[in-house]
Design an enzyme around this catalytic site. Sequence first.
Site, PDB file in Angstrom:
ATOM      1  N   LYS A  31       0.836  -1.215   0.000  1.00 24.58           N
ATOM      2  CA  LYS A  31       0.000   0.000   0.000  1.00 24.58           C
ATOM      3  C   LYS A  31       0.869   1.263   0.000  1.00 24.58           C
ATOM      4  O   LYS A  31       0.627   2.205  -0.753  1.00 24.58           O
ATOM      5  CB  LYS A  31      -0.944  -0.007   1.215  1.00 24.58           C
ATOM      6  CG  LYS A  31      -2.047  -1.058   1.105  1.00 24.58           C
ATOM      7  CD  LYS A  31      -2.822  -1.275   2.397  1.00 24.58           C
ATOM      8  CE  LYS A  31      -3.817  -2.427   2.223  1.00 24.58           C
ATOM      9  NZ  LYS A  31      -4.594  -2.752   3.425  1.00 24.58           N
ATOM     10  N   GLN A  50      -4.504  -1.007   9.629  1.00 22.27           N
ATOM     11  CA  GLN A  50      -4.455  -2.386   9.130  1.00 22.27           C
ATOM     12  C   GLN A  50      -4.985  -3.360  10.183  1.00 22.27           C
ATOM     13  O   GLN A  50      -4.611  -3.293  11.354  1.00 22.27           O
ATOM     14  CB  GLN A  50      -3.012  -2.738   8.734  1.00 22.27           C
ATOM     15  CG  GLN A  50      -2.866  -4.070   8.031  1.00 22.27           C
ATOM     16  CD  GLN A  50      -3.520  -4.129   6.651  1.00 22.27           C
ATOM     17  OE1 GLN A  50      -3.688  -3.116   5.991  1.00 22.27           O
ATOM     18  NE2 GLN A  50      -3.897  -5.315   6.225  1.00 22.27           N
ATOM     19  N   ASP A  61     -10.834   2.901   3.939  1.00 21.18           N
ATOM     20  CA  ASP A  61     -11.224   1.495   3.972  1.00 21.18           C
ATOM     21  C   ASP A  61     -12.746   1.341   3.883  1.00 21.18           C
ATOM     22  O   ASP A  61     -13.245   0.246   3.626  1.00 21.18           O
ATOM     23  CB  ASP A  61     -10.779   0.866   5.311  1.00 21.18           C
ATOM     24  CG  ASP A  61      -9.569  -0.030   5.163  1.00 21.18           C
ATOM     25  OD1 ASP A  61      -9.404  -0.620   4.089  1.00 21.18           O
ATOM     26  OD2 ASP A  61      -8.807  -0.123   6.147  1.00 21.18           O
TER      27      ASP A  61
HETATM   28  N1  GUN Z   1      -6.889  -6.707   6.682  1.00 17.00           N
HETATM   29  C1  GUN Z   1      -7.277  -7.547   5.674  1.00 17.00           C
HETATM   30  N2  GUN Z   1      -7.888  -6.842   4.699  1.00 17.00           N
HETATM   31  C2  GUN Z   1      -7.891  -5.555   5.083  1.00 17.00           C
HETATM   32  C3  GUN Z   1      -8.366  -4.363   4.483  1.00 17.00           C
HETATM   33  O1  GUN Z   1      -8.942  -4.334   3.395  1.00 17.00           O
HETATM   34  N3  GUN Z   1      -8.152  -3.222   5.210  1.00 17.00           N
HETATM   35  C4  GUN Z   1      -7.542  -3.217   6.418  1.00 17.00           C
HETATM   36  N4  GUN Z   1      -7.413  -2.058   7.037  1.00 17.00           N
HETATM   37  N5  GUN Z   1      -7.098  -4.312   7.001  1.00 17.00           N
HETATM   38  C5  GUN Z   1      -7.263  -5.460   6.328  1.00 17.00           C
END
Ligand code: GUN
Length: 309
Positions: A54, A98, A121
Amino acid sequence: MTARILSGKEIAEQIKREVAEEVRGLVEKHGFRPCLAVVRVGEDAASAVYVGSKVKTSEELGMISEHHHLPAETSHKEVLKLVKDLNNRDDVDGILVQLPLPEQIDEREILEAINPQKDVDGFHPINVGKLSQGQKSLVPCTPAGVIEILKRSNIPIAGEHAVIIGRSNIVGKPMAQLLLQENATVTICHSRTKNLAEIASNAGILVAAIGRAGFVRAEHIKTGATVIDVGINSVSSAEIAKELFGEDEIEKRLNTIIKRGFTLVGDVNPKEAKEKAANLTPVPGGVGLLTVAMLMKNTVEAARRRRGI
Ligand code: GUN
């Protein structure tokens, strides 16, 4: 039938080119670069890989990114304070915490503390509510990526029976809302569903998001269906790999297991799916790549809306 493989790579690259173009426009016309702040707590191995990708991608597309990596023993209060600081900073457009978080941290409270306008998100209850009412909102990246794959591959959605296996807040539920908005007839199945194979095998579009390697088999798939595999699981057993992959792929997979100790597989058995489906997303190289691309798109979107441009 041999399924057409829907490459996430090409579609993700296309979206990233579009985002980079938008970023250039924002710099030229408005004199700023969108800024994404990513918060990671602890040492979850998969999270480290996802966050790395990311941060790297946002920089490649001309955005500013901040990686706040906190130790595993960080208290709930400290994470909350960081989120509030990021909310208050005018230069930060997107905030992503995350998941999963270590257990001393109340995930729900953290997600609710993020300013909904910066919630790239789309996990904040305000954005979840807006999505369910069909209002403009920041939409969770993985299901948004699935819609992009379907649309950019010219797969019709309206009027189709779409079956989602999995009811998570991150994928299953928002996926249902997005498919509904596209006028599909939507069914959500889960671990307690009776006659799962009967329902799934009725689907023109089948989305697998359960987190179990190779769970979706021939009996779940209607001939000619589009099968979207959201799962990312690692398999280290050669025996299991032999059940999942046909002659076209097994050698490569066994070599990967020898070299790395595991190979990444989805929630769908690709050997069986390729014989019945018309379209199939691969793992790796499918939906996963779209998740990151859509996060970039959301960050630019958040920057525009928040700054009124
Ligand atoms: N953990 C697994 N998938 C995601 C996601 O799409 N966003 C976040 N913040 N954590 C995750």
